[in-house]
Design a protein around this motif. Structure first.
Motif, PDB file in Angstrom:
ATOM      1  N   ASP A 197      16.968  14.014 -75.588  1.00 55.01           N
ATOM      2  CA  ASP A 197      16.748  13.526 -76.951  1.00 55.01           C
ATOM      3  C   ASP A 197      15.440  14.035 -77.561  1.00 55.01           C
ATOM      4  O   ASP A 197      14.974  13.508 -78.561  1.00 55.01           O
ATOM      5  N   GLN A 229      12.534  13.583 -76.603  1.00 58.08           N
ATOM      6  CA  GLN A 229      11.382  12.676 -76.481  1.00 58.08           C
ATOM      7  C   GLN A 229      10.330  13.300 -75.564  1.00 58.08           C
ATOM      8  O   GLN A 229       9.181  12.921 -75.587  1.00 58.08           O
ATOM      9  N   ASP A 273      14.424  14.970 -70.753  1.00 59.91           N
ATOM     10  CA  ASP A 273      15.445  14.243 -71.506  1.00 59.91           C
ATOM     11  C   ASP A 273      16.052  15.122 -72.592  1.00 59.91           C
ATOM     12  O   ASP A 273      15.428  16.066 -73.065  1.00 59.91           O
ATOM     13  N   ARG A 315      13.068   9.321 -80.482  1.00 58.49           N
ATOM     14  CA  ARG A 315      14.381   9.817 -80.091  1.00 58.49           C
ATOM     15  C   ARG A 315      14.961  10.575 -81.284  1.00 58.49           C
ATOM     16  O   ARG A 315      14.919  10.100 -82.407  1.00 58.49           O
TER      17      ARG A 315
HETATM   18 MG    MG Z   1      15.124   8.708 -74.744  1.00 62.09          MG
END
Ligand code: MG
Ligand code: UDP
Length: 318
Positions: free
Chosen positions: A101, A103, A99, A206
């Protein structure tokens, strides 16, 4: 342990939808870390129809470093399509999906790479969630329920699975040979088999922006995933039919018995109740069948999974 694979290119595929602040942060965090471990890599960002400045940021990143590649999809096709767009354009001997972000911790990526490189013929390294970060109780409940159903019906254990995975070229090619349009990366990458190892990670917060998956989209995602992966819900229709039949038989015998013994009552409510139950089951079943029909319809159109409007640093691969 011996270095089984001395020279390898790692392609990191990063789907991004409205990640204007996260994309540069993600690029620098991942490249810094991979550089420090002397891992040869390319980052493939897939801008999934962002409406903010994500593409502008990606253009700047791609211009400053040719190991950063960027693909722009013509509209928002969803994370699944973005992942496949990245995989189809990856040139690595091994590909990872993560991902944007942050995360998915970059440190875990390095760990996964090492498991693949040093392990004996490891083809897929999947990262499972050790903890679910700040997800709400309700979300957690539905996620659990979803994976339990998926496990039952497909036989693949996907509890705590994520899209954070590393796949050897063999597995990527096998995955890309699957022709369906409606994809479910998480399940398909288990379905292809191969030697799989697991590492665990803690879901980070996030970095900025907000998640695209609220309860409604997650539910829709869950239904799409289940139906694109298994036809078990359709067999549910048969089971419901059998159950209704048995209930009808019992009621029939009961009514006949009452009639013969002269205890028969005016059974109007029972009739209405039965009618309601049967029509509910029929409508529910038709709904399931209709859902599958619509999926078949979508597949049969053979539309592409995504449409690319622009590519940066990837031109030589067409
Ligand atoms: Mg996320
Ligand atoms: N994403 C995407 N297309 C979408 C939605 C999300 O490419 O239509 C990307 C998003 O940019 C992020 C990843 O998929 O890199 C995970 O999305 P998000 O953080 O919103 O989901 P969550 O972490 O809440 O599951």
């Amino acid at each position: 342990m011996t270095d089984r694979r001395p020279y390898n290119l790692l392609s990191v595929i990063i789907p991004a939808h409205n990640e204007q602040d996260n994309a540069p942060a993600c690029a620098s965090a991942v490249s810094r870390l991979l550089d420090s471990y002397d891992i040869d890599y390319e980052l493939i960002f897939v801008d999934d129809g962002s409406t903010d400045r994500t593409w502008l940021r990606l253009t700047q990143l791609a211009r400053s470093d040719e190991r950063i590649k960027a693909i722009c999809l013509s509209r928002n096709f969803g994370k699944e399509s973005a992942i496949f767009a990245g995989l189809e354009n990856a040139g690595g001997d091994v590909c990872a999906v993560m991902d944007c972000d942050l995360q998915h911790p970059p440190e875990t990526l390095v760990e996964m790479y090492k498991v693949w490189r040093d392990g004996d013929g490891v083809d897929i390294v999947e990262a499972k969630k050790r903890s679910r970060g700040t997800e709400s109780g309700g979300y957690r409940f539905f996620a659990k329920l979803f994976y339990r159903i998926m496990n039952r019906v497909s036989g693949l254990d996907m509890s705590d699975a994520s899209d954070f995975k590393l796949l050897d070229r063999r597995a990527v090619d096998a995955l890309l040979r699957m022709p369906e349009r409606l994809t479910f990366f998480r399940a398909m990458s288990s379905w292809v088999g191969f030697n799989t190892e697991t590492v665990y990670f803690d879901v980070a917060e996030r970095r900025s922006g907000k998640s695209d998956f609220d309860t409604k989209t997650s539910l829709k995602y869950a239904v799409t995933s289940i139906t694109s992966f298994t036809s078990a819900p359709m067999q549910l229709v048969t089971v419901l039919g059998v159950i209704t039949f048995i209930i009808a038989m019992i009621f029939g015998i009961n009514t006949l018995y009452n009639k013969l013994t002269g205890n028969s009552e005016a059974g109007f409510p029972t009739v209405i109740l039965l009618q309601l139950i049967t029509s509910a089951i029929i409508m529910f079943s038709l709904g399931i069948i209709g859902y599958y029909l619509s999926k078949i319809y979508e597949e049969i159109k053979q539309r592409p999974r995504y449409i690319i409007s622009e590519k940066l640093n990837l031109d030589r691969r067409d």
